[in-house]
Write a protein that holds these residues in place. Structure first.
Motif, PDB file in Angstrom:
ATOM      1  N   ARG A  19       0.851  -1.180   0.000  1.00 59.37           N
ATOM      2  CA  ARG A  19       0.000   0.000   0.000  1.00 59.37           C
ATOM      3  C   ARG A  19       0.895   1.241   0.000  1.00 59.37           C
ATOM      4  O   ARG A  19       1.613   1.496   0.948  1.00 59.37           O
ATOM      5  N   LEU A  20       0.812   1.973  -1.083  1.00 57.06           N
ATOM      6  CA  LEU A  20       1.620   3.173  -1.262  1.00 57.06           C
ATOM      7  C   LEU A  20       0.718   4.385  -1.388  1.00 57.06           C
ATOM      8  O   LEU A  20      -0.398   4.290  -1.909  1.00 57.06           O
ATOM      9  N   ALA A  21       1.208   5.520  -0.935  1.00 57.96           N
ATOM     10  CA  ALA A  21       0.454   6.766  -1.039  1.00 57.96           C
ATOM     11  C   ALA A  21       1.334   7.840  -1.662  1.00 57.96           C
ATOM     12  O   ALA A  21       2.536   7.903  -1.393  1.00 57.96           O
ATOM     13  N   CYS A  22       0.720   8.675  -2.474  1.00 58.90           N
ATOM     14  CA  CYS A  22       1.398   9.808  -3.104  1.00 58.90           C
ATOM     15  C   CYS A  22       0.688  11.071  -2.672  1.00 58.90           C
ATOM     16  O   CYS A  22      -0.527  11.207  -2.876  1.00 58.90           O
ATOM     17  N   ALA A  23       1.439  11.982  -2.073  1.00 58.94           N
ATOM     18  CA  ALA A  23       0.872  13.253  -1.622  1.00 58.94           C
ATOM     19  C   ALA A  23       1.618  14.399  -2.280  1.00 58.94           C
ATOM     20  O   ALA A  23       2.791  14.278  -2.632  1.00 58.94           O
ATOM     21  N   ALA A  24       0.927  15.493  -2.438  1.00 58.40           N
ATOM     22  CA  ALA A  24       1.522  16.677  -3.049  1.00 58.40           C
ATOM     23  C   ALA A  24       1.737  17.760  -2.002  1.00 58.40           C
ATOM     24  O   ALA A  24       0.899  17.941  -1.116  1.00 58.40           O
ATOM     25  N   GLU A  25       2.826  18.448  -2.135  1.00 61.46           N
ATOM     26  CA  GLU A  25       3.100  19.618  -1.298  1.00 61.46           C
ATOM     27  C   GLU A  25       3.199  20.829  -2.204  1.00 61.46           C
ATOM     28  O   GLU A  25       3.904  20.814  -3.204  1.00 61.46           O
ATOM     29  N   GLY A  26       2.444  21.858  -1.861  1.00 70.06           N
ATOM     30  CA  GLY A  26       2.516  23.085  -2.640  1.00 70.06           C
ATOM     31  C   GLY A  26       1.511  23.193  -3.767  1.00 70.06           C
ATOM     32  O   GLY A  26       1.478  24.211  -4.459  1.00 70.06           O
ATOM     33  N   PHE A  27       0.725  22.133  -4.003  1.00 73.07           N
ATOM     34  CA  PHE A  27      -0.320  22.194  -5.020  1.00 73.07           C
ATOM     35  C   PHE A  27      -1.373  21.134  -4.717  1.00 73.07           C
ATOM     36  O   PHE A  27      -1.174  20.273  -3.860  1.00 73.07           O
ATOM     37  N   ASN A  28      -2.490  21.208  -5.422  1.00 77.67           N
ATOM     38  CA  ASN A  28      -3.608  20.305  -5.176  1.00 77.67           C
ATOM     39  C   ASN A  28      -3.528  19.109  -6.124  1.00 77.67           C
ATOM     40  O   ASN A  28      -3.713  19.237  -7.340  1.00 77.67           O
ATOM     41  N   LEU A  29      -3.254  17.947  -5.568  1.00 79.82           N
ATOM     42  CA  LEU A  29      -3.123  16.746  -6.387  1.00 79.82           C
ATOM     43  C   LEU A  29      -4.434  16.370  -7.073  1.00 79.82           C
ATOM     44  O   LEU A  29      -4.416  15.701  -8.110  1.00 79.82           O
ATOM     45  N   ASP A  30      -5.571  16.813  -6.527  1.00 77.03           N
ATOM     46  CA  ASP A  30      -6.867  16.516  -7.141  1.00 77.03           C
ATOM     47  C   ASP A  30      -6.967  17.082  -8.556  1.00 77.03           C
ATOM     48  O   ASP A  30      -7.791  16.630  -9.350  1.00 77.03           O
ATOM     49  N   ASP A  31      -6.155  18.074  -8.866  1.00 73.78           N
ATOM     50  CA  ASP A  31      -6.239  18.742 -10.162  1.00 73.78           C
ATOM     51  C   ASP A  31      -5.464  18.027 -11.265  1.00 73.78           C
ATOM     52  O   ASP A  31      -5.515  18.447 -12.430  1.00 73.78           O
ATOM     53  N   TYR A  32      -4.731  16.968 -10.903  1.00 77.35           N
ATOM     54  CA  TYR A  32      -3.838  16.322 -11.865  1.00 77.35           C
ATOM     55  C   TYR A  32      -4.071  14.820 -11.933  1.00 77.35           C
ATOM     56  O   TYR A  32      -4.245  14.157 -10.898  1.00 77.35           O
ATOM     57  N   ALA A  33      -4.070  14.309 -13.158  1.00 78.78           N
ATOM     58  CA  ALA A  33      -3.956  12.869 -13.297  1.00 78.78           C
ATOM     59  C   ALA A  33      -2.612  12.457 -12.713  1.00 78.78           C
ATOM     60  O   ALA A  33      -1.602  13.148 -12.902  1.00 78.78           O
ATOM     61  N   THR A  34      -2.606  11.346 -12.013  1.00 80.21           N
ATOM     62  CA  THR A  34      -1.398  10.931 -11.300  1.00 80.21           C
ATOM     63  C   THR A  34      -1.095   9.479 -11.603  1.00 80.21           C
ATOM     64  O   THR A  34      -1.980   8.621 -11.507  1.00 80.21           O
TER      65      THR A  34
END
Length: 130
Positions: A19-34
């Motif tokens: 189980r891996l998680a990717c988090a964003a700092e400084g921007f909203n990850l919801d706005d990007y395909a990841t």
């Protein structure tokens, strides 16, 4: 600081769950395909799966199909990768990355996905061993 941060790597037993998680700092990850990628020793980096901004997922690696789930946690602002029934060949450094520009969907082909990656995380090591 604008960056992606992966977490959840480490030692996993064969047959276990990753189980891996990717988090964003400084921007909203919801706005990007990841996308999630992995790189095995001596091998090129390969795309595992990608999650669009509309919760549509694409998988690229045949060896994980049926075992992999990618999802968004809107509360935690993360894109998560789960692999069930982990195999020794799943051992790799796992990276997350965002697709550019904002809102662009995940390409259906891995080669196209690699062309539109805008930002990479630093990666998290996954070791598979009993």
């Amino acid at each position: 600081q604008v960056r992606l941060v992966e977490s959840g790597g480490g030692l996993v037993q064969p047959g276990g769950s990753l189980r891996l998680a990717c988090a964003a700092e400084g921007f909203n990850l919801d706005d990007y395909a990841t996308g999630w990628f992995r790189q095995k020793p001596g091998k090129e980096r390969e795309a595992v799966s990608c999650m669009s901004t509309t919760d549509f997922s694409t998988e690229y690696v045949d060896s994980v199909k049926g075992r992999v789930t990618i999802s968004r946690d809107y509360a935690k602002k993360t894109v998560n990768l789960n692999i069930e029934n982990v195999k020794p060949e799943d051992a790799a450094i796992y990276y997350c990355a965002t697709v550019m520009p904002r809102g662009r969907p995940c390409p259906s082909q891995e080669s196209a996905l690699l062309q539109v990656i805008g930002r990479w995380g630093q990666g998290t090591q996954v070791t598979v061993s009993s």
